[in-house]
Write a protein that holds these residues in place. Structure first.
Motif, mmCIF file in Angstrom:
data_model
loop_
_atom_site.group_PDB
_atom_site.id
_atom_site.type_symbol
_atom_site.label_atom_id
_atom_site.label_comp_id
_atom_site.label_asym_id
_atom_site.label_seq_id
_atom_site.Cartn_x
_atom_site.Cartn_y
_atom_site.Cartn_z
ATOM 1 N N GLY A 20 50.335 47.354 40.320
ATOM 2 C CA GLY A 20 48.916 46.837 40.607
ATOM 3 C C GLY A 20 48.960 45.402 41.194
ATOM 4 O O GLY A 20 49.880 45.014 41.408
ATOM 5 N N HIS B 11 42.214 48.435 30.090
ATOM 6 C CA HIS B 11 42.731 47.641 31.218
ATOM 7 C C HIS B 11 42.021 48.240 32.464
ATOM 8 O O HIS B 11 41.888 49.405 32.594
ATOM 9 N N ALA B 12 41.410 47.413 33.182
ATOM 10 C CA ALA B 12 40.829 47.959 34.536
ATOM 11 C C ALA B 12 39.729 48.866 34.148
ATOM 12 O O ALA B 12 39.711 50.001 34.764
#
Ligand code: 6PG
Length: 235
Positions: free
Chosen positions: A122, A151-152
């Motif tokens: 990422g 996350h994200a």
């Protein structure tokens, strides 16, 4: 363990090179990452009918149903069908993680060694679903865990760092200028998650090199024979 670096001129060229490396590895067991970068690679593997005899596993999954647009199951099954041993993102994360760990142990034993791990990175330097500063990075016993934070945007289920590092071969497929800052930090020795997977071959395209590293004289990578040396070696 040194890292190896292969620099290509486009994502398509990188996909072709990664395909060659996968053919050379001829894996019986392979774990594939999600995300968007590897799409040209997975399309090429599908077109060439590669991995037809391989046992295909997932590196990580977002905790969403398999038909969700963010699902890695949906992405991987688009190319490899239901041969993919999928993480069940629709189940409670810890349940999905436990079930996937049992399935891996049943095939590969309590210290699983995948023949090949295909990883991405990422923009923040995460790999799999191991994010900078996350507690999951410190997991040394479990094979598959659920993240304790989203996350994200999603809770996730992921292989752990020891499993990534235990693979016989690891191939990072990283393309695009957005990856350059994290890549430069890793070359400078910052232990971002993707920098904690050692002995890997990184297949990248040239924009990933667009951020200069602060310490160009420190050798971090063994350029592949025939590739220009990307960094001055220790003099
Ligand atoms: C995921 C992936 C993850 C991915 C990186 C890069 O589920 O998100 O497994 O580790 O490799 O996030 O993603 P892109 O290729 O989309 O930049």
């Amino acid at each position: 363990m040194t890292r190896r670096l292969e620099v290509c001129e486009s994502p398509a060229e990188a996909a072709g090179r990664a395909c060659e490396l996968i053919a050379e590895a001829s894996p019986s067991t392979i774990a594939l990452s999600g995300g968007s970068s590897p799409l040209p690679l997975y399309r090429l593997l599908q077109e060439r009918g590669m991995l037809s005899g391989a046992s295909i596993w997932m590196v990580d999954e977002r905790c969403v149903p398999p038909d969700h647009e963010a699902s890695n199951t949906r992405l991987l099954q688009e190319f490899f069908g239901d041969r993919v041993h999928r993480m069940r993102g629709e189940e409670p994360p810890h349940v999905a993680a436990g079930a996937y760990e049992e399935a891996i142990v049943a095939l590969l034993g309590p210290e699983p060694v995948f023949d090949l791990m295909v990883l991405g990175m990422g923009n923040d330097g995460h790999t799999a679903s191991l994010f900078p500063g996350s507690t999951e990075l410190d997991e040394r016993e479990r094979i598959v865990i659920a993240t304790d934070q989203p996350h994200a945007g999603f809770h996730r289920v992921t292989l752990t760092l020891p499993v990534l590092n235990r693979a016989r071969s690891v191939l990072f497929f990283v393309t695009g200028e957005s990856k350059a800052p994290a890549f430069a930090k890793i070359q400078d020795g910052e232990l971002l998650p993707a920098g904690r997977v050692l002995g890997a071959t990184w297949v990248i395209d040239r924009p990933v090199l667009s951020v200069p590293i602060a310490t160009p004289r420190r050798r971090r990578w063994d350029p592949i024979e025939g590739q220009e040396s990307l960094f001055e070696l220790d003099g």
